[in-house]
Design a protein around this motif. Sequence first.
Motif, PDB file in Angstrom:
ATOM      1  N   LEU A  98      -0.656   5.072 -11.441  1.00 37.22           N
ATOM      2  CA  LEU A  98      -0.594   3.680 -11.890  1.00 37.22           C
ATOM      3  C   LEU A  98      -1.897   2.955 -11.614  1.00 37.22           C
ATOM      4  O   LEU A  98      -2.325   2.107 -12.400  1.00 37.22           O
ATOM      5  N   LYS A  99      -2.522   3.298 -10.522  1.00 38.80           N
ATOM      6  CA  LYS A  99      -3.810   2.693 -10.197  1.00 38.80           C
ATOM      7  C   LYS A  99      -4.812   2.965 -11.309  1.00 38.80           C
ATOM      8  O   LYS A  99      -5.536   2.057 -11.750  1.00 38.80           O
ATOM      9  N   LYS A 100      -4.850   4.188 -11.801  1.00 38.51           N
ATOM     10  CA  LYS A 100      -5.764   4.538 -12.889  1.00 38.51           C
ATOM     11  C   LYS A 100      -5.428   3.780 -14.174  1.00 38.51           C
ATOM     12  O   LYS A 100      -6.318   3.360 -14.906  1.00 38.51           O
ATOM     13  N   ILE A 101      -4.130   3.597 -14.441  1.00 36.84           N
ATOM     14  CA  ILE A 101      -3.711   2.854 -15.629  1.00 36.84           C
ATOM     15  C   ILE A 101      -4.146   1.403 -15.526  1.00 36.84           C
ATOM     16  O   ILE A 101      -4.684   0.829 -16.489  1.00 36.84           O
ATOM     17  N   GLY A 131      -1.918   0.214  -6.967  1.00 34.66           N
ATOM     18  CA  GLY A 131      -1.208   0.870  -8.055  1.00 34.66           C
ATOM     19  C   GLY A 131       0.293   0.843  -7.864  1.00 34.66           C
ATOM     20  O   GLY A 131       0.959   1.874  -7.905  1.00 34.66           O
ATOM     21  N   VAL A 132       0.847  -0.354  -7.661  1.00 31.51           N
ATOM     22  CA  VAL A 132       2.284  -0.502  -7.412  1.00 31.51           C
ATOM     23  C   VAL A 132       3.004  -0.846  -8.714  1.00 31.51           C
ATOM     24  O   VAL A 132       2.600  -1.760  -9.436  1.00 31.51           O
ATOM     25  N   TYR A 146      -5.271  -6.622  -6.670  1.00 36.78           N
ATOM     26  CA  TYR A 146      -4.463  -6.837  -7.861  1.00 36.78           C
ATOM     27  C   TYR A 146      -2.971  -6.835  -7.553  1.00 36.78           C
ATOM     28  O   TYR A 146      -2.226  -7.722  -7.988  1.00 36.78           O
ATOM     29  N   ASP A 147      -2.495  -5.843  -6.816  1.00 32.51           N
ATOM     30  CA  ASP A 147      -1.063  -5.749  -6.529  1.00 32.51           C
ATOM     31  C   ASP A 147      -0.584  -6.929  -5.684  1.00 32.51           C
ATOM     32  O   ASP A 147       0.511  -7.456  -5.904  1.00 32.51           O
ATOM     33  N   GLU A 190       0.835  -1.206   0.000  1.00 33.07           N
ATOM     34  CA  GLU A 190       0.000   0.000   0.000  1.00 33.07           C
ATOM     35  C   GLU A 190       0.872   1.261   0.000  1.00 33.07           C
ATOM     36  O   GLU A 190       0.567   2.246  -0.686  1.00 33.07           O
ATOM     37  N   ALA A 191       1.976   1.216   0.735  1.00 30.79           N
ATOM     38  CA  ALA A 191       2.871   2.374   0.812  1.00 30.79           C
ATOM     39  C   ALA A 191       3.553   2.654  -0.528  1.00 30.79           C
ATOM     40  O   ALA A 191       3.967   3.785  -0.805  1.00 30.79           O
ATOM     41  N   LEU A 192       3.646   1.641  -1.366  1.00 33.27           N
ATOM     42  CA  LEU A 192       4.290   1.788  -2.676  1.00 33.27           C
ATOM     43  C   LEU A 192       3.311   2.221  -3.765  1.00 33.27           C
ATOM     44  O   LEU A 192       3.716   2.513  -4.895  1.00 33.27           O
ATOM     45  N   GLY A 193       2.028   2.266  -3.431  1.00 34.25           N
ATOM     46  CA  GLY A 193       1.000   2.557  -4.426  1.00 34.25           C
ATOM     47  C   GLY A 193       1.059   3.979  -4.968  1.00 34.25           C
ATOM     48  O   GLY A 193       1.408   4.917  -4.248  1.00 34.25           O
ATOM     49  N   LYS A 194       0.723   4.121  -6.241  1.00 33.84           N
ATOM     50  CA  LYS A 194       0.672   5.422  -6.905  1.00 33.84           C
ATOM     51  C   LYS A 194      -0.692   5.566  -7.593  1.00 33.84           C
ATOM     52  O   LYS A 194      -1.132   4.661  -8.303  1.00 33.84           O
TER      53      LYS A 194
END
Length: 235
Positions: free
Chosen positions: A18-21, A33-34, A62-63, A11-15
């Motif tokens: 990228l999540k939207k992509i 979104g990692v 997903y991640d 979760e800390a690495l999520g962006k």
Amino acid sequence: MDLETVMQELEALGKERLKKIYISNGAHEPLFGVATGEMKPLFRKIKINQPLAEQLYATGNYDAMYFAGIIADPKAMTGTDFERWIDGAYFYMLSDFVVAVTLAEADIAQEVADKWIASGEELKMSAGWNCYCWLLGNRPDSQFSESKIANMLEMVESAIHDAPERAKYTMNNFISTVGISYLPLHDMAVEIAKAVGPVTVKGNKKKDNYLHASERIQKSVDKGILGFKRKHVRC
């Protein structure tokens, strides 16, 4: 690390970008979104851990599911395990780049992939064909039956244009991979690619895509990389 700690790290690495992509490609909540490259330091801490991989995959995040494929022990997984994983793979980035890749390092890879190809189900078919692409691009040619791969090329030639959309991608990739990485049938793959011609894949709210196996094979010929094999399937 336990499941809760790994989920916190991911979760800390999520962006958000990228999540939207990922969502635009078919992912849905939950996800962080990692970037896959950002997972490597975490892998170095954990290494291979099949029990934890199963816990991560079961979250539906997903991640976490992607990271499960990185730390999984394919040789410890049974056919039943892979069936559970493919049933949980709800879009192509999971079926093709997590499940198929993990399966490609298992001893039962061809057996399971053959079953999925014959299933008639889009994502299973896609994963099955993609698994063979990873196999052919990594394992020595001697590990494959030439007659079997030839029969598979003929199957692609006759069925690709009427196949489910995602399966078209991986079936086309199979022709290219045989042409590039499986030297005994290079010439046959070239002829099949010509016979198949451009493969039209309907886009999701986008323009149609046109796949050209002949062009990809020819580029490899021009670069002098026929017979190319990856050292590793998973990064």
